[in-house]
Design an enzyme around this catalytic site. Structure first.
Site, PDB file in Angstrom:
ATOM      1  CG  ASN A 205      33.444  45.145  31.928  1.00  0.00           C
ATOM      2  OD1 ASN A 205      32.592  44.615  32.129  1.00  0.00           O
ATOM      3  ND2 ASN A 205      34.741  44.514  31.776  1.00  0.00           N
ATOM      4  CD  GLU A 206      30.765  52.160  28.596  1.00  0.00           C
ATOM      5  OE1 GLU A 206      30.400  53.082  28.950  1.00  0.00           O
ATOM      6  OE2 GLU A 206      31.391  51.663  27.685  1.00  0.00           O
TER       7      GLU A 206
END
Length: 662
Positions: A183-184
């Protein structure tokens, strides 16, 4: 042979009272700046054992209840020692995983196959293949599915998790950008399992962890919402390169720019770190802000430098009021007045500055960082790559030579993977042209090799390994540049040593572990030279890990000589430098070598001799500055800090910390 001594480098002695509170009241005082329960362990090994014991207890509790224990498992480098400990518990203590269900947190996309280079293959190699888990209880994301099927596939993956009653435990690390799973930054709290584009920093970090040179551009990742629904979350981080991001995740406000900060909203999340990763937390770095301190010289220096920056005053202008208003009244009680503390720290910092890094002959060296005798000294500068010497300590290197010391430079690796293909083509053009002009017999070997290399490079795809011939040419290019820079710095070529440590020669980003062969090469050089000074890389945040392995090889060799009672080592000092990635904190600096604008320009020229490492260098990272720019900014920044503290104003400074063999 001890080959992990770099992990035991401790710049500051941290009192256990800051990380091992005796009761809940003390803990609440110490952790007032922390918004996630954070457990700090003296060593990674201690932390891993504690977490493994808790996981074991949960698995066995579920076994007694006749239920599954559902674990969401990542594959970051921080999790490797935990998996190793769980495997040991299975083999040595009979821990069974028959009731465990595993959901892989993410997989790279698109993958040609589910084999090498996949997240799951690493999880399987490190953990699953070595325990008695039922294969039917292992679920991973398929990185080979068609793009049009991804959304439905992700929905079904979420549904599968729910059929097991949700996740009991999530095990994950933290990325350099604060990403959890994949999850950037920008991921929302409500994000489900989905396809996501991986940014360049995360790709580089993941590629290094997996030991591959290239990764697909995307990942299918378990979403933040899915992770946050787990009943227990462990976030693990080890080492000082994680210190900055851990502080932000634990102490800053919740933000989608830092997905790990979402853990602040979970009712049963634990951040588990060692002292190195905790080094920037307030209770470790600035303990006077949260509790009474056990003061030592370094902590006092750190506090005074912090106070100067906070009130924007040099050291000698700090007042009793400044101390009292900023939580440092304890120092006034200890020393009687601001003046007494000020003059002590001013003198301490003044004594770190020297224009004679090898020691000044016939001078009183009582307050100098280096001793006056012997003079001249034999000096060995260890450079992990063929340019770290000039990037990290080019000014000091020239000063040592100019002051008459016998300076040797030892380039520990060939640096061949950090040369672009266009450099090979350029040199081959020259060799071929030279051959045609000056070799009347027109050497067929060169012509054939030239054609062979052109053909190879034309067919080469991104991520393909170079042939051994091309790696050899790339190594020659870097050797030539290193010799040119050494000659520019007036170091005789018979004192330039190319060690070509074997661990590096894989042709890939991932290197082999350090071996006795590596240490033996370093040991032989030290025994030949018997130096009075050794300079070694202390920049262990190098993103590809080469600096750490090279430093371990040097420290292991020194350790062997210490155990053997080598006479030369008794009269040798070891100084650690830092380079393109970081600088020493001022409270740790023990020698600061200043230089003039002309000397800084000469240092830049030394770095520029390494032409292959300019704009086309493959591993500049996310920092867009070139290596010479990073180096100059860092050196000017150190000098500016000394100036702001009221000490002498120089153009630039290089900083060093002494290493005392353990």
């Amino acid at each position: 042979m001890r080959t992990n001594l770099s992990s035991q480098i401790s710049l500051n002695r941290v009192s256990p009272k800051y990380y091992k509170p005796e009761n809940a009241v003390e803990r609440s005082v110490l952790t007032r700046c922390e918004k996630v329960p954070t457990d700090i362990y003296e060593t990674m090994e201690e932390g891993v054992q504690h977490i493994a014991n808790e996981i074991t207890a949960k698995i066995q509790e579920r076994q007694r209840e006749g239920k599954f224990c559902v674990i969401g498992a990542g594959t970051g480098a921080s999790l490797r020692p935990l998996y190793a400990e769980l495997v040991r518990k299975h083999k040595d203590e009979g821990l069974s995983f028959r009731n465990v269900v595993i959901f892989n947190l993410y997989e790279y996309y698109p993958l040609a196959s589910e084999g090498a280079g996949s997240s799951f293959s690493q999880l399987n190699d490190l953990f699953l293949s070595q325990i008695d888990i039922d294969k039917q209880n292992v679920f991973t994301i398929d990185g080979t599915i068609p793009q049009e099927a991804v959304i439905e596939y992700c929905r079904l993956y979420e549904q599968r998790i729910q059929t097991f009653g949700g996740i009991d435990i999530v095990l994950m690390g933290i990325g350099r950008e604060g990403n959890i799973a994949m999850n950037e930054p920008g991921s929302s709290l409500s994000s489900p399992t989905r396809l996501i584009l991986i940014d360049s920093t995360s790709r580089a970090e993941a590629a290094h962890n997996l030991g591959v040179d290239n990764l697909p551009p995307c990942s299918i990742t378990m979403g933040v919402a899915t992770i946050m629904a787990a009943r227990k979350i462990y976030l693990l981080a080890w080492g000082d390169d994680k210190a900055d991001i851990i502080k932000k995740a634990v102490e800053d406000k919740v933000s989608d720019t830092l997905p790990a900060s979402y853990l602040q909203m979970h009712n049963n999340a634990n951040v588990c770190i060692d002292l190195a990763a905790a080094s920037h937390l307030t209770r470790i770095q600035r303990p006077w802000l949260v509790t009474n301190c056990e003061w030592n010289d370094k902590l006092i220096r750190s506090a005074i430098v912090w106070l100067c920056m906070r009130v924007k005053k040099p050291i000698l202008k700090l007042t009793n009021k400044d101390y009292n208003e900023n939580g440092l009244s304890e120092l006034l009680a200890l020393y009687g007045s601001a003046y007494n503390v000020n003059i002590k720290i001013f003198n301490d910092l003044q004594h770190t500055i020297t224009g004679w890094p090898g020691g000044k002959p016939n001078a009183d060296d009582t307050y100098r960082p280096e001793r006056a005798k012997p003079f001249p000294k034999r000096v060995v500068v260890f450079s992990p790559h063929p340019d770290d010497d000039v990037i990290s300590m080019g000014g000091t290197l020239r000063r040592l030579v100019q002051q008459g010391h016998e300076v040797h430079v030892a380039y520990e690796t060939s640096g061949n993977i950090a040369v672009g293909d266009e450099e090979v083509v350029r040199f081959m053009h020259f060799i071929n042209g030279f051959n045609q002009l000056f070799d009347e017999n027109s050497n067929e070997t060169i012509k054939n090799k030239y054609a062979e290399i052109k053909k190879f490079l034309a067919a080469k795809k991104e991520g393909d390994m170079d042939s051994r011939d091309i790696l050899t040419i790339k190594g020659l290019i870097r050797r030539g540049e290193a010799r040119t820079a050494s000659t520019y710095n007036q170091i005789p070529l018979n004192r330039v040593h190319f060690l070509d440590l074997p661990f590096y020669e894989t042709g890939k980003i991932e290197k082999n572990p350090i071996s006795e062969a590596d240490v033996e090469i370093v040991l032989q050089l030290l025994r030949d030279v018997k130096p009075h000074q050794i300079y070694v890389a202390g920049d262990l945040a190098d993103p590809h890990g080469t600096h750490r392995v090279c430093t371990d090889a040097v420290l292991a060799a020194i350790d062997i000589e210490k155990e053997a009672g080598a006479e030369w080592l008794k009269d040798c000092r070891i100084w650690m430098y830092r380079g393109a990635w970081a600088e020493w904190e001022i409270e740790n600096i023990e020698m600061a070598v200043p230089f003039s604008p002309e000397e800084l320009r000469a240092k830049r020229n030394s770095i520029l001799k390494h032409q292959s490492q300019m704009e086309s260098a493959p591993f500049l990272g996310n920092d867009e500055r070139l290596f010479w720019q990073r180096s100059e900014d860092r050196n000017r920044g150190t000098a500016a800090l000394y100036d702001q503290l009221g000490l002498a104003c120089y153009e630039a400074m290089e900083a060093f910390v002494e290493y005392v063999p353990l």
